[in-house]
Design an enzyme around this catalytic site. Structure first.
Site, mmCIF file in Angstrom:
data_model
loop_
_atom_site.group_PDB
_atom_site.id
_atom_site.type_symbol
_atom_site.label_atom_id
_atom_site.label_comp_id
_atom_site.label_asym_id
_atom_site.label_seq_id
_atom_site.Cartn_x
_atom_site.Cartn_y
_atom_site.Cartn_z
ATOM 1 N N ASP A 15 -4.080 -4.723 5.981
ATOM 2 C CA ASP A 15 -4.348 -5.674 4.908
ATOM 3 C C ASP A 15 -3.100 -6.523 4.622
ATOM 4 O OD1 ASP A 15 -5.791 -6.923 2.937
ATOM 5 O OD2 ASP A 15 -5.610 -5.305 1.472
ATOM 6 N N SER B 48 0.861 -1.173 0.000
ATOM 7 C CA SER B 48 0.000 0.000 0.000
ATOM 8 C C SER B 48 0.907 1.235 0.000
ATOM 9 C CB SER B 48 -0.917 -0.076 1.229
ATOM 10 O OG SER B 48 -1.904 0.904 1.189
ATOM 11 N N HIS C 3 -2.744 -1.059 -3.394
ATOM 12 C CA HIS C 3 -3.813 -0.102 -3.080
ATOM 13 C C HIS C 3 -3.458 1.199 -3.777
ATOM 14 C CE1 HIS C 3 -4.489 -2.207 1.055
ATOM 15 N NE2 HIS C 3 -5.003 -2.885 0.060
#
Lengths: 198, 276
Positions: free
Chosen positions: A136, A17, A43
């Protein structure tokens, strides 16, 4: 490079991310020719254009393309998850896209790609979790590990956002913790199709 | 979300039971996401496993409606992918406007956000009074919600931004009235919308359309079922009519590909060729 245990994988997952794009660009620049396919889940802000694919393609001679719904995963290809879709791996080693609810505020969900890949590839899977500012990926790594897959986490000391790799290391025993600048060595060793030095 | 584990055989048995008991055939749903949706139901309905789910489905005919609602993905928004709707507004509707009457099908319309988006666009282009929108979905529950035309007020910020990006020029809030945390859309928008239950797996073609929307539905099907549903769409689209899919869906692997031309490179809109 040396591995902590034997790896024999058919697919490499790379996910992250905030702060992970820089790492991926650095890694691609030093990538040699690959045999094993790589799937990248990042992401990012919702957008519909192909900027990311172009950016990544510019750094490597390997084929970089967006993962398409129901596409079979082919050798020697780098696939990138499209924005705003979950990317699932089907039993027959093909992709499915899914636009269902966000998971942990994320779509794509790294966990979801990791978990479905683990169910399909079992021990023949390796995954690298990079820099990021949320949780995540950790649950996905746990699942990969439980099927015997090889788990690598970017050394949090080298991450722009250390939360994601740190959180992962809290819940899973990684096979390797590798600084950002050395990740390419790992990827070249496992994706090049040559015998792995132990 | 922790939910009970189950095997592929257990899942297969559930699929067979659902067809035997209720005629719903999920055997060609893409397996990875179907499995996840089943897991999700086990978790949110606090079921101990797939056996408990099965017996509940068998005993309670009403529970199957809840199952259908939860197994299908109902994530949608008004003017989803604004640039897509801008193309519909600026290019597709003008191409259809010479027609005396415009028939539109939203297949898999879910809770109706994209249906109301279209109705507003047609109204602004002075086409609504000579259009008929057929809005269908497999789930009776989401259709009932679509008919209401009531969406959470907190979503209006996103929806009005999308509306403007899609080329809308009015005050978006003039299309709804806000009440108790909901935005209720104007009744007049519904006058030319017909809501009906339709299962893409088992129901056939019921009319010919100039414009057919089916967005982010095919991704939940395997290639075989995608192909079958695209043939159903082909049988339901007039010559020179349009097919509009989700931003990552494609017809290139299907048997209908050679009868359609993609409208432009960016948007997933195809026009049916004239066969003469």
């Amino acid at each position: 490079m040396k591995f902590n245990r034997e790896i024999n994988c058919d697919l490499l997952l790379v996910a992250g991310s905030a702060g992970s794009l820089e790492v991926i660009l650095m890694l691609l620049e030093k990538l040699e020719s690959i045999v094993i396919p790589i799937v990248i889940v990042l992401h990012r802000k919702d957008d519909n254009d192909n900027l990311l694919i172009e950016l990544l393609s510019g750094r490597t001679n390997c084929v970089v393309k967006e993962a398409e719904d129901k596409e079979s995963i082919a050798a020697a290809t780098i696939y990138v998850c499209p924005p705003d879709y979950h990317l699932l791996i089907e039993n027959d080693r093909s992709f499915s896209l899914d636009s269902s609810e966000r998971i942990n505020f994320s779509r794509p969900s790294i966990d979801l790609t990791f978990e479905t890949a683990a169910e399909t590839y079992r021990s023949k899977l390796a995954a690298i979790l990079l820099s990021g500012a949320n949780a995540d990926g950790a649950a996905g790594l746990v699942k990969i590990k439980s099927y015997g897959g090889y788990v690598v986490v970017q050394d949090p000391a080298t991450a722009i956002s250390a939360f994601m790799p740190k959180h992962a290391l809290d819940v899973v025993e990684a096979d390797d913790i590798i600084p950002a600048a050395e990740l390419y060595l790992f990827v070249n060793s496992i994706c090049g199709g040559k015998p792995f030095p132990l | 979300m922790n939910s009970p584990e189950f095997t592929d055989e257990e899942l297969n048995r559930l699929v067979i039971n659902l067809e035997d008991w209720y005629g719903y055939n999920f055997s060609n749903y893409a397996r990875a996401s179907f499995k996840r949706r089943v897991s999700r139901i086990l978790a949110i309905d606090k079921l101990k496993g797939i056996d408990e789910l099965s017996s509940r489905l068998k005993q309670d005919g009403r529970y199957v409606q809840r199952f259908i609602e939860e197994i299908t993905v109902n994530v949608t928004e008004m003017y989803r992918d604004p640039s897509f709707y801008k193309t519909i507004r600026d290019e597709i509707l003008p191409a259809l406007s010479p027609k005396p009457f415009i028939r539109i099908w939203h297949a898999g319309c879910s809770t109706g956000e994209e249906v109301y988006s279209m109705a507003i666009m047609l109204k602004e282009m002075n086409l609504l009074h000579r259009s008929m929108i057929y809005a269908t979905d497999i789930s009776a529950k989401v259709l009932a919600s679509a008919k209401e035309g009531r969406f959470p007020l907190q979503q209006m910020k996103l929806f009005s931004e999308n509306y403007l990006k899609a080329g809308g020029r009015q005050d978006f809030s003039s299309y709804y009235s806000a009440n108790y945390g909901y935005a209720k859309f104007d009744e007049s928008l519904k006058k030319n919308i017909l809501f009906a239950s339709h299962n893409l797996v088992s129901d056939g073609s019921f009319n010919e359309f100039q414009l057919l929307f089916c967005r982010n539905v095919l991704i939940y099907f395997d290639r075989e079922l995608q192909n079958k549903v695209l043939s159903l769409f082909d049988a339901s689209i007039e010559q020179l009519g349009f097919l509009a899919l989700g931003s990552r869906e494609h017809i290139k692997f299907s048997g209908i590909a050679n009868r359609y031309t993609q409208w432009n490179e960016k948007e997933r809109i195809w026009r049916k060729r004239n066969s003469d």
